[in-house]
Design a protein around this motif. Sequence first.
Motif, PDB file in Angstrom:
ATOM      1  N   VAL A   1       0.850  -1.188   0.000  1.00  0.00           N
ATOM      2  CA  VAL A   1       0.000   0.000   0.000  1.00  0.00           C
ATOM      3  C   VAL A   1       0.887   1.239   0.000  1.00  0.00           C
ATOM      4  O   VAL A   1       1.877   1.305   0.739  1.00  0.00           O
ATOM      5  CB  VAL A   1      -0.924   0.044   1.238  1.00  0.00           C
ATOM      6  N   THR A   2       0.529   2.216  -0.811  1.00  0.00           N
ATOM      7  CA  THR A   2       1.184   3.518  -0.771  1.00  0.00           C
ATOM      8  C   THR A   2       0.340   4.479   0.059  1.00  0.00           C
ATOM      9  O   THR A   2      -0.870   4.597  -0.157  1.00  0.00           O
ATOM     10  CB  THR A   2       1.368   4.088  -2.189  1.00  0.00           C
ATOM     11  N   VAL A   3       0.983   5.117   1.014  1.00  0.00           N
ATOM     12  CA  VAL A   3       0.361   6.168   1.826  1.00  0.00           C
ATOM     13  C   VAL A   3       0.933   7.488   1.341  1.00  0.00           C
ATOM     14  O   VAL A   3       2.144   7.709   1.398  1.00  0.00           O
ATOM     15  CB  VAL A   3       0.659   5.976   3.324  1.00  0.00           C
TER      16      VAL A   3
ATOM     17  N   THR B   1       1.435  -4.706   2.905  1.00  0.00           N
ATOM     18  CA  THR B   1       0.083  -4.525   3.419  1.00  0.00           C
ATOM     19  C   THR B   1       0.023  -4.626   4.940  1.00  0.00           C
ATOM     20  O   THR B   1      -0.653  -3.829   5.605  1.00  0.00           O
ATOM     21  CB  THR B   1      -0.854  -5.570   2.792  1.00  0.00           C
ATOM     22  N   GLY B   2       0.750  -5.551   5.514  1.00  0.00           N
ATOM     23  CA  GLY B   2       0.712  -5.745   6.956  1.00  0.00           C
ATOM     24  C   GLY B   2       1.324  -4.622   7.759  1.00  0.00           C
ATOM     25  O   GLY B   2       1.141  -4.567   8.984  1.00  0.00           O
ATOM     26  N   ALA B   3       2.060  -3.725   7.104  1.00  0.00           N
ATOM     27  CA  ALA B   3       2.699  -2.606   7.799  1.00  0.00           C
ATOM     28  C   ALA B   3       1.926  -1.304   7.627  1.00  0.00           C
ATOM     29  O   ALA B   3       2.413  -0.234   8.019  1.00  0.00           O
ATOM     30  CB  ALA B   3       4.133  -2.429   7.307  1.00  0.00           C
TER      31      ALA B   3
ATOM     32  N   ALA C   1      12.082   2.516  10.915  1.00  0.00           N
ATOM     33  CA  ALA C   1      10.952   1.621  11.170  1.00  0.00           C
ATOM     34  C   ALA C   1      10.353   1.100   9.869  1.00  0.00           C
ATOM     35  O   ALA C   1       9.999  -0.085   9.767  1.00  0.00           O
ATOM     36  CB  ALA C   1       9.893   2.335  11.999  1.00  0.00           C
ATOM     37  N   LEU C   2      10.243   1.959   8.873  1.00  0.00           N
ATOM     38  CA  LEU C   2       9.656   1.532   7.604  1.00  0.00           C
ATOM     39  C   LEU C   2      10.600   0.628   6.820  1.00  0.00           C
ATOM     40  O   LEU C   2      10.177  -0.363   6.215  1.00  0.00           O
ATOM     41  CB  LEU C   2       9.271   2.754   6.773  1.00  0.00           C
TER      42      LEU C   2
ATOM     43  N   GLY D   1      10.527  -3.507   5.152  1.00  0.00           N
ATOM     44  CA  GLY D   1      10.576  -3.570   3.693  1.00  0.00           C
ATOM     45  C   GLY D   1       9.910  -2.405   2.996  1.00  0.00           C
ATOM     46  O   GLY D   1       9.612  -2.486   1.802  1.00  0.00           O
ATOM     47  N   GLY D   2       9.693  -1.295   3.716  1.00  0.00           N
ATOM     48  CA  GLY D   2       9.056  -0.125   3.122  1.00  0.00           C
ATOM     49  C   GLY D   2      10.067   0.900   2.658  1.00  0.00           C
ATOM     50  O   GLY D   2      11.279   0.760   2.857  1.00  0.00           O
ATOM     51  N   ARG D   3       9.582   1.934   2.027  1.00  0.00           N
ATOM     52  CA  ARG D   3      10.409   3.064   1.609  1.00  0.00           C
ATOM     53  C   ARG D   3       9.598   4.338   1.779  1.00  0.00           C
ATOM     54  O   ARG D   3       8.360   4.312   1.703  1.00  0.00           O
ATOM     55  CB  ARG D   3      10.881   2.900   0.163  1.00  0.00           C
TER      56      ARG D   3
END
Length: 429
Positions: free
Chosen positions: A29-31, A97-99, A72-73, A77-79
């Motif tokens: 998901v992109t926020v 998705t889980g994050a 944290a991101l 595995g986020g960016r």
Amino acid sequence: MPLDYPVHRRTLPNGLRVVVSPDHTVPNVTVNLWVGVGSRHEQPGGTGFAHLFEHLMFQGSRSVRSGEHFEALMAVGGRANATTWFDRTNYFETVPTGALELALWLEADRHGHLLDAVTQANLDNQRDVVKEEKRQRYDNQPYGTALADLYAAVFPADHPYHHPTIGSMEDLDAAALEDVHAFFRRYYAPDNTVLTLCGDVEPEQGFDLVGRYLGPLSATARSQRPPLPQLGPLTEPVRVERTEAVPNDRLHVGFRLPVDESAELFAATVALDCLAGLTSSRLARRTVRREQTATAVHASAWGLLDGVSLGFVVLDAAPGTDPADLESALVQELERLAESGPTDAELEASLAQSERAWLSALASQEERADLLSRYTLLHDDPGLVNTHLDRVRAVRPDDVRAATRRWLAPDSRAVVAYLAARSDAEAVA
């Protein structure tokens, strides 16, 4: 046939506008958040504040230490990143998705409670970071200040777009801690923000999660003035010349254009495509291929909100070419375009480029989220992502000819000329 990306919208009681666009092709998901503050909102003596906060927002908040937002991101595995522009500041992250809840919690903490961490020491540190960015990206780059010069030449001294987003280092040096806190309190609030979720999330789930984490934030933004009236073209040419150690002579030729998403702006954009924005454009064929007086030409149209947009052409002079000859060629091609308008082939090429660029942008989950936030914040209609190309396709040759005459008249140009410094021997030769 219009595009049909799903767009669901809701406004929370605190004024936060939320857009959810489900896309289950990948499990992330992109926020994306657009805050209604950019360099155009800055006051004289306070330039650079919008960009400063792009940095401060990653330096900790009430429950997050400095640098922990990224850490944290990345750990899941986020960016994440952020950008500042004339009309807005943008913060975004893409996470598995889980994050998603982690990302929303981090955003809620910094958008609601940043000032707990904006101390004098933190402010001083980030001022130094911004100064170093200015040195690297503007002061010590060939042609690095060309666009800032162009803004100053095209827009009046008292206009919100006159100064660049990097702002004034003198203004930042003079800013007291309370000035910076007041800027945040004025603009950073849910009722001045759009949050878009694009990706592996259902609408109701997305609205519930955003409401849980950002719903408690207080609506505190001060009411903003409406956009300024449309600014007309320059009434006479403006010229700025700089002689510097640059690789070659380069001309930036700017024009005031109609405001974002207007029919006239679409027509003026097509005109700039025909002039210099395509590999098959008139100036490319003439100056790069046939006469070989330029090594490259380029044109852009930037849609802006506050009473005017910006269009410009960049021409890189070939060795031995007088930049005045390039400028004359541009003027001649503008006059031809104003007289005869685009050919069917030119109109088709411009449309093809627009379609390719738009569909490519929407195919990216991150870029789609950004466009949804943009159209919601600036135009109060995220559904414009699905109808944008229909408005582009509506442009006709007469529209292009009229826009060229009105907005791209040669006497309405502002020229920023960067001329390569030459040795005495070169000057004599």
